[in-house]
Design an enzyme around this catalytic site. Structure first.
Site, PDB file in Angstrom:
ATOM      1  N   SER A   1       0.847  -1.201   0.000  1.00 30.17           N
ATOM      2  CA  SER A   1       0.000   0.000   0.000  1.00 30.17           C
ATOM      3  C   SER A   1       0.878   1.245   0.000  1.00 30.17           C
ATOM      4  CB  SER A   1      -0.881   0.018   1.244  1.00 30.17           C
ATOM      5  OG  SER A   1      -1.536   1.263   1.355  1.00 30.17           O
TER       6      SER A   1
ATOM      7  N   TYR B   1      -1.866  -0.331  10.545  1.00 34.66           N
ATOM      8  CA  TYR B   1      -1.943  -0.935   9.198  1.00 34.66           C
ATOM      9  C   TYR B   1      -0.751  -0.459   8.356  1.00 34.66           C
ATOM     10  CZ  TYR B   1      -3.840  -1.235   4.365  1.00 34.66           C
ATOM     11  OH  TYR B   1      -4.026  -1.468   3.025  1.00 34.66           O
TER      12      TYR B   1
END
Ligand SMILES: NC(=O)c1ccc[n+]([C@@H]2O[C@H](COP(=O)([O-])OP(=O)(O)OC[C@H]3O[C@@H](n4cnc5c(N)ncnc54)[C@H](OP(=O)(O)O)[C@@H]3O)[C@@H](O)[C@H]2O)c1
Length: 259
Positions: A147, A160
């Site tokens: 990501s 995260y």
């Protein structure tokens, strides 16, 4: 260039989280390019639906109910894959989670563990096992779906983001260790993409978040899952045969993120 280098005929691709979202788009794309597909996720119903879409493209599909953070489940996934398909040429570690949207100092220990166990340890356990098979086979390709949060952490997704930074580092380490065995390892780093994972955030405030992200993105919008397909196919296929240890960012040209 011979465009057949983008083809995946005779290949078997295993994709965790292949039932929905980005994983599903990649699974359908690889099937369209000629690969047989194994998809792994927890819920049978969505696995079955995606499996039907894949077989309707004329490819074989094995759908295995799997909790991708659990060793026994991953061992079962590999065993079933080898029994049914006989090999693994492409591994896409994609299943990830972010169960608590809050600042790091408010994050509960269970949420830290859930994120690290699936996003980071799950990628480690599966890639380690599959790399041994690829080594025996004489080569293969591993793709981590990371990501842009790995290097542009955003509010509410701190833990995260830490897990994603770990994935990117792990991919790079594996690339250096496994190149000698003709195994390439790369990270595909999507920006904000419309999926079930982002749906709650994009829904709030009449999609204020979507508008903000779109404003700060060169292409003026967030990604759809299909936007990830071309980059994934490039990394998985012989078209990307000299690319390893890299992070391919697919974020429509994000300038800066909201913090
Ligand atoms: N969406 C974005 O904006 C975005 C941006 C950057 C990176 N990413 C990354 O892209 C990847 C896919 O995200 P997505 O947005 O497509 O997610 P998604 O729509 O929520 O889909 C997640 C997939 O993973 C499966 N999954 C979830 N937990 C699992 C578990 N414990 N074991 C096995 N499978 C599990 C889900 O199926 P089940 O629920 O049935 O298990 C589903 O197939 C992730 O690595 C995410 O971090 C997403």
């Amino acid at each position: 260039m011979n465009l057949d280098r983008f083809r995946l005929d005779q290949k078997v691709a295993l994709i965790t989280g292949g039932s929905r979202g980005i994983g599903r788009a990649i699974a359908l794309c690889f099937a369209g390019a000629g690969a047989d597909i194994v998809i792994a996720a927890r819920k049978q119903e969505q696995l079955d639906a995606t499996s039907s879409e894949i077989t309707s493209l004329g490819r074989r599909c094995l759908a295995v109910t799997t909790h991708a953070a659990k060793v026994e489940a991953l061992d079962n996934l590999i065993e079933k894959t080898m029994k049914e398909m006989g090999r693994i040429d492409i591994l896409v570690c994609n299943a990830a989670t972010n169960p608590q949207n809050c600042p790091v100092i408010e994050t509960d220990e269970w949420a830290w563990d859930a994120v690290m166990n699936l996003n980071l340890k799950g990628y480690f356990l599966l890639s380690q096992r599959v790399a041994k098979i690829m080594k025996e086979q004489g080569g293969g390709v591993i793709i981590f779906v990371g990501s842009t949060n790995a290097f542009q952490p955003n509010r509410g997704v701190g833990v995260y983001s830490v897990s994603k930074a770990g994935e990117h580092a792990l991919a790079q380490v594996l690339a250096y260790e496994l190149g000698q065995f003709n195994i390439r390892v790369n990270t595909l780093a999507p920006g904000a993409t419309r999926t079930d994972m982002t749906q709650p955030a994009l829904k709030t405030g009449e999609s204020m978040m979507e508008k903000e992200i779109s404003k700060r993105t060169a292409m003026g919008r967030i990604a759809e899952t299909e936007d990830m397909e071309g980059a994934a196919l490039f990394l998985a296929s012989d078209a990307g045969r000299f690319v390893t240890g890299q992070t391919l960012v697919v974020d429509g040209g994000a300038v800066t993120y909201i913090y």
